[in-house]
Write a protein that holds these residues in place. Structure first.
Motif, PDB file in Angstrom:
ATOM      1  N   ALA A 144     -64.241  -4.790   4.736  1.00 39.67           N
ATOM      2  CA  ALA A 144     -62.488  -4.034   5.641  1.00 39.67           C
ATOM      3  C   ALA A 144     -62.776  -4.378   7.354  1.00 39.67           C
ATOM      4  CB  ALA A 144     -62.667  -3.050   5.705  1.00 39.67           C
ATOM      5  N   MET A 145     -64.300  -4.387   7.250  1.00 43.70           N
ATOM      6  CA  MET A 145     -64.984  -4.813   8.823  1.00 43.70           C
ATOM      7  C   MET A 145     -64.269  -6.623   9.030  1.00 43.70           C
ATOM      8  SD  MET A 145     -65.582  -2.168  10.226  1.00 43.70           S
ATOM      9  CE  MET A 145     -65.850  -2.317  11.929  1.00 43.70           C
ATOM     10  N   ALA A 146     -64.397  -7.024   8.644  1.00 40.32           N
ATOM     11  CA  ALA A 146     -64.750  -8.700   8.741  1.00 40.32           C
ATOM     12  C   ALA A 146     -62.977  -8.891   8.611  1.00 40.32           C
ATOM     13  CB  ALA A 146     -65.122  -8.951   7.579  1.00 40.32           C
ATOM     14  N   THR A 147     -62.120  -8.393   7.823  1.00 39.34           N
ATOM     15  CA  THR A 147     -60.835  -8.270   8.061  1.00 39.34           C
ATOM     16  C   THR A 147     -60.264  -7.721   8.934  1.00 39.34           C
ATOM     17  OG1 THR A 147     -61.268  -7.558   5.188  1.00 39.34           O
ATOM     18  CG2 THR A 147     -59.081  -7.503   6.515  1.00 39.34           C
ATOM     19  N   MET A 148     -60.463  -6.782   9.987  1.00 41.81           N
ATOM     20  CA  MET A 148     -59.900  -6.622  11.087  1.00 41.81           C
ATOM     21  C   MET A 148     -60.063  -7.096  12.370  1.00 41.81           C
ATOM     22  SD  MET A 148     -60.475  -2.450  11.032  1.00 41.81           S
ATOM     23  CE  MET A 148     -61.993  -1.783  10.964  1.00 41.81           C
ATOM     24  N   ASP A 149     -62.319  -8.110  12.063  1.00 39.18           N
ATOM     25  CA  ASP A 149     -61.919  -9.010  13.285  1.00 39.18           C
ATOM     26  C   ASP A 149     -61.409 -10.239  12.946  1.00 39.18           C
ATOM     27  OD1 ASP A 149     -63.636  -8.119  14.017  1.00 39.18           O
ATOM     28  OD2 ASP A 149     -66.133  -8.383  12.930  1.00 39.18           O
ATOM     29  N   THR A 198     -57.857  -9.715  14.487  1.00 35.58           N
ATOM     30  CA  THR A 198     -57.950  -9.577  16.405  1.00 35.58           C
ATOM     31  C   THR A 198     -58.019 -11.374  16.068  1.00 35.58           C
ATOM     32  OG1 THR A 198     -59.362  -7.681  15.942  1.00 35.58           O
ATOM     33  CG2 THR A 198     -59.408  -8.862  18.078  1.00 35.58           C
ATOM     34  N   LEU A 199     -59.118 -12.369  15.813  1.00 37.32           N
ATOM     35  CA  LEU A 199     -59.446 -13.480  16.491  1.00 37.32           C
ATOM     36  C   LEU A 199     -58.253 -14.042  15.899  1.00 37.32           C
ATOM     37  CD1 LEU A 199     -61.439 -15.730  16.468  1.00 37.32           C
ATOM     38  CD2 LEU A 199     -60.764 -16.022  14.007  1.00 37.32           C
ATOM     39  N   HIS A 200     -56.982 -13.413  15.245  1.00 36.93           N
ATOM     40  CA  HIS A 200     -55.708 -14.705  14.742  1.00 36.93           C
ATOM     41  C   HIS A 200     -54.360 -13.972  15.560  1.00 36.93           C
ATOM     42  CE1 HIS A 200     -56.480 -17.576  11.995  1.00 36.93           C
ATOM     43  NE2 HIS A 200     -57.059 -17.043  11.615  1.00 36.93           N
ATOM     44  N   GLY A 201     -55.382 -12.648  17.051  1.00 37.95           N
ATOM     45  CA  GLY A 201     -53.983 -12.194  17.924  1.00 37.95           C
ATOM     46  C   GLY A 201     -53.299 -11.403  17.888  1.00 37.95           C
ATOM     47  N   GLY A 202     -53.886 -10.193  16.700  1.00 40.50           N
ATOM     48  CA  GLY A 202     -53.225  -9.410  16.090  1.00 40.50           C
ATOM     49  C   GLY A 202     -54.072  -8.040  16.054  1.00 40.50           C
ATOM     50  N   ARG A 203     -53.946  -6.500  15.349  1.00 40.78           N
ATOM     51  CA  ARG A 203     -54.302  -4.954  15.923  1.00 40.78           C
ATOM     52  C   ARG A 203     -54.095  -4.881  14.438  1.00 40.78           C
ATOM     53  NH1 ARG A 203     -56.401  -3.782  20.704  1.00 40.78           N
ATOM     54  NH2 ARG A 203     -56.522  -1.730  20.695  1.00 40.78           N
ATOM     55  N   LEU A 232     -59.879 -15.422   3.528  1.00 32.84           N
ATOM     56  CA  LEU A 232     -59.802 -14.456   4.493  1.00 32.84           C
ATOM     57  C   LEU A 232     -59.203 -14.928   6.016  1.00 32.84           C
ATOM     58  CD1 LEU A 232     -59.744 -11.339   5.748  1.00 32.84           C
ATOM     59  CD2 LEU A 232     -62.162 -12.112   5.860  1.00 32.84           C
ATOM     60  N   ASP A 233     -59.425 -15.915   6.186  1.00 36.92           N
ATOM     61  CA  ASP A 233     -58.648 -16.790   7.763  1.00 36.92           C
ATOM     62  C   ASP A 233     -57.132 -17.117   7.204  1.00 36.92           C
ATOM     63  OD1 ASP A 233     -59.292 -18.066  10.124  1.00 36.92           O
ATOM     64  OD2 ASP A 233     -58.344 -19.146   8.804  1.00 36.92           O
ATOM     65  N   ASP A 234     -57.003 -16.938   5.912  1.00 35.09           N
ATOM     66  CA  ASP A 234     -55.378 -17.946   5.536  1.00 35.09           C
ATOM     67  C   ASP A 234     -54.549 -16.465   6.278  1.00 35.09           C
ATOM     68  OD1 ASP A 234     -53.190 -19.255   5.017  1.00 35.09           O
ATOM     69  OD2 ASP A 234     -53.863 -18.894   2.876  1.00 35.09           O
ATOM     70  N   ALA A 235     -55.425 -15.508   5.274  1.00 38.64           N
ATOM     71  CA  ALA A 235     -54.719 -14.145   4.983  1.00 38.64           C
ATOM     72  C   ALA A 235     -53.857 -13.466   6.514  1.00 38.64           C
ATOM     73  CB  ALA A 235     -55.263 -12.706   4.112  1.00 38.64           C
ATOM     74  N   ALA A 236     -55.192 -13.396   7.456  1.00 39.02           N
ATOM     75  CA  ALA A 236     -55.706 -13.359   8.966  1.00 39.02           C
ATOM     76  C   ALA A 236     -53.931 -13.684   9.662  1.00 39.02           C
ATOM     77  CB  ALA A 236     -57.001 -13.057   9.300  1.00 39.02           C
ATOM     78  N   ALA A 237     -54.380 -15.294   9.947  1.00 41.28           N
ATOM     79  CA  ALA A 237     -53.192 -15.366   9.554  1.00 41.28           C
ATOM     80  C   ALA A 237     -51.884 -15.391   9.451  1.00 41.28           C
ATOM     81  CB  ALA A 237     -53.277 -17.332  10.151  1.00 41.28           C
ATOM     82  N   LYS A 238     -51.779 -15.156   8.221  1.00 41.18           N
ATOM     83  CA  LYS A 238     -50.572 -15.100   7.630  1.00 41.18           C
ATOM     84  C   LYS A 238     -49.402 -13.472   7.863  1.00 41.18           C
ATOM     85  CE  LYS A 238     -50.416 -18.437   3.806  1.00 41.18           C
ATOM     86  NZ  LYS A 238     -50.532 -18.226   2.451  1.00 41.18           N
ATOM     87  N   ALA A 239     -50.478 -12.828   8.387  1.00 41.23           N
ATOM     88  CA  ALA A 239     -50.695 -11.246   7.946  1.00 41.23           C
ATOM     89  C   ALA A 239     -49.686 -10.982   9.852  1.00 41.23           C
ATOM     90  CB  ALA A 239     -51.270 -10.202   8.176  1.00 41.23           C
ATOM     91  N   VAL A 240     -50.788 -12.239  10.981  1.00 41.25           N
ATOM     92  CA  VAL A 240     -50.346 -11.440  12.277  1.00 41.25           C
ATOM     93  C   VAL A 240     -48.473 -11.893  12.450  1.00 41.25           C
ATOM     94  CG1 VAL A 240     -50.979 -12.814  14.370  1.00 41.25           C
ATOM     95  CG2 VAL A 240     -52.883 -11.093  12.710  1.00 41.25           C
ATOM     96  N   ALA A 241     -48.581 -13.500  11.734  1.00 35.63           N
ATOM     97  CA  ALA A 241     -47.511 -13.858  11.389  1.00 35.63           C
ATOM     98  C   ALA A 241     -45.994 -13.058  11.354  1.00 35.63           C
ATOM     99  CB  ALA A 241     -47.147 -15.500  11.324  1.00 35.63           C
ATOM    100  N   ALA A 242     -46.528 -13.025  10.398  1.00 35.63           N
ATOM    101  CA  ALA A 242     -44.930 -11.350   9.878  1.00 35.63           C
ATOM    102  C   ALA A 242     -45.467 -10.524   9.966  1.00 35.63           C
ATOM    103  CB  ALA A 242     -45.896 -11.117   8.375  1.00 35.63           C
ATOM    104  N   ALA A 243     -46.092  -9.723  10.910  1.00 36.24           N
ATOM    105  CA  ALA A 243     -45.962  -8.467  11.882  1.00 36.24           C
ATOM    106  C   ALA A 243     -45.616  -8.906  13.257  1.00 36.24           C
ATOM    107  CB  ALA A 243     -47.972  -8.655  12.554  1.00 36.24           C
ATOM    108  N   GLN A 244     -45.922 -10.587  13.594  1.00 38.85           N
ATOM    109  CA  GLN A 244     -45.210 -10.628  14.892  1.00 38.85           C
ATOM    110  C   GLN A 244     -43.122 -11.091  14.691  1.00 38.85           C
ATOM    111  OE1 GLN A 244     -47.962 -14.004  16.207  1.00 38.85           O
ATOM    112  NE2 GLN A 244     -48.759 -12.143  17.320  1.00 38.85           N
TER     113      GLN A 244
END
Length: 387
Positions: free
Chosen positions: A269-274, A277-282, A374-386
């Motif tokens: 969970a901590m790694a996911t939040m990091d 954040t790395l991809h510009g989301g919160r 994880l990296d792919d998931a985080a990037a897609k989540a940030v794009a979806a939220a924005q």
């Protein structure tokens, strides 16, 4: 788990820590009655919320008459007190503490905390009472005294005397300080506390040490054996989502971002939040579904995450060991259908039964956004939220 100041004082009093005479009240009339029972000509009226900085926010008032006590109580009760620890929304004051005013000659700081580095209880003290210990440590680190306690032998008298002398407590104040230090240590040890803090520990004009404020935080994981402490819990002071999550066996902490997180395992969970954040989301929350996540548990996790109006997308990141990816997939499908989820949901599955889980998601006909890592998931989540 936190408790109110008056509860902390009542608990410390049972261990022999001197506290001012006082009582709790839930109305202005009751506050006046408490002040009359205490007697005297000056009282301190304190709002009871789980936050510091109450004095600067108007949550601590000195009253010189019963009428002033009642007026101060009326001004506090039912109002939201905003301090630097509550956030802009503040906390609703539902009870107050009225205590006998003390003639203060000098203020000190005294606290005990679990030091994660040494994995031992550590006493922290300072001659600069009435201030945040973090601020004192930042501006005057030489005025902060620390003493680590060996759990095999406990807090020794010589350690207490050493700390008291460094604080400037000598003469008749020395034995008082030793007694108070050992009492607080016994309390934090016996009650599975993570923090026990007196700020300020004051010397009155009669050369008596007294705890004018108290804060105690307990280990949630030990509440099952601390029934007395568990009964002190005030659910009104906690985030309703966090309370509901704990009832479903979920570890949830609300944050201030826009991407809801559903993950198994605190480290992941901590790694996911990091990664978010790395991809510009919160991240909007920390949520650990644990090792045995049934479909119902996953559905409850989705519902709790979506109670936050700031959530624009959901990221589900599961590395299944004890869990099974097909269980997770069934829970996500159930949640999408029963909760009518419209927010984009990015899902990354890995581990036990991963192929079966992915096949369930793909054949569901629902609009899941799948990710390979994880990296792919985080990037897609940030794009979806924005988006």
């Amino acid at each position: 788990m936190n408790i109110h100041e008056y509860q902390a004082k009542e608990l410390l009093k049972t261990y022999g820590v001197p506290v001012p005479l006082g009582g709790v009240a839930y109305s202005d009339k009751q506050a006046a009655n408490v002040a009359e029972e205490i007697s005297g000509d000056r009282w301190v009226v304190k709002a009871q919320i789980h936050a510091g900085g109450r004095g600067k926010a108007g949550g601590v008032r000195l009253a010189h008459s019963i009428g002033e006590v009642r007026q101060a109580a009326d001004n506090m009760l039912g109002r939201r007190l905003v301090t630097h620890q509550t956030g802009p929304g503040g906390s609703l004051v539902q009870r107050i503490w009225i205590e006998q005013a003390s003639d203060i000659a000098k203020e000190y700081y005294l606290g005990f905390v679990i030091d994660r580095g040494s994995q031992r209880i550590t006493m922290i003290a300072s001659s600069e009472g009435g201030m945040d210990i973090e601020e004192v440590n930042r501006t005057h680190p030489e005025k902060v005294i620390k003493e680590t306690v060996d759990p095999a032998i406990g807090l020794r008298d010589f350690q207490c005397r050493k700390v008291a002398a460094a604080m400037g407590l000598r003469g008749k104040l020395m034995p008082q300080a030793v007694k108070i230090m050992k009492a607080i240590y016994r309390c934090i040890r016996d009650k599975d506390a993570l923090l026990a803090e007196i700020n300020p520990l004051a010397v009155n004009k009669n050369d008596q040490l007294v705890a004018l404020d108290a804060k105690i935080t307990f280990d949630d994981n030990a509440l099952y054996r601390q029934h007395q402490i568990n009964e002190m819990r005030d659910f009104d002071e906690e985030d309703p989502k966090e309370v509901e999550a704990s009832g479903h066996g979920l570890n949830y902490i609300a944050l201030d971002g826009s991407i809801g997180c559903i993950v198994n395992g605190a480290g992941l969970a901590m790694a996911t939040m990091d990664a978010i954040t790395l991809h510009g989301g919160r991240p909007a929350n920390f949520l650990d579904v644990g090792g045995g996540a049934s479909p119902e548990k996953v559905t409850n996790a989705c519902r709790i995450v979506l109670q936050d109006p700031n959530v624009k997308a959901i990221l589900v990141n599961i590395f299944a060991g004890i869990n099974r990816c097909d269980w997770i997939a069934k829970g996500l499908i159930q949640a999408m259908e029963s909760l009518n989820i419209t927010a984009p949901m990015v899902v990354r599955l890995a581990g036990t039964n991963v192929e079966a889980g992915r096949e369930l998601l793909e054949s569901s006909g629902l609009s899941f956004i799948t990710a390979q890592n994880l990296d792919d998931a985080a990037a897609k989540a940030v794009a979806a939220a924005q988006g």
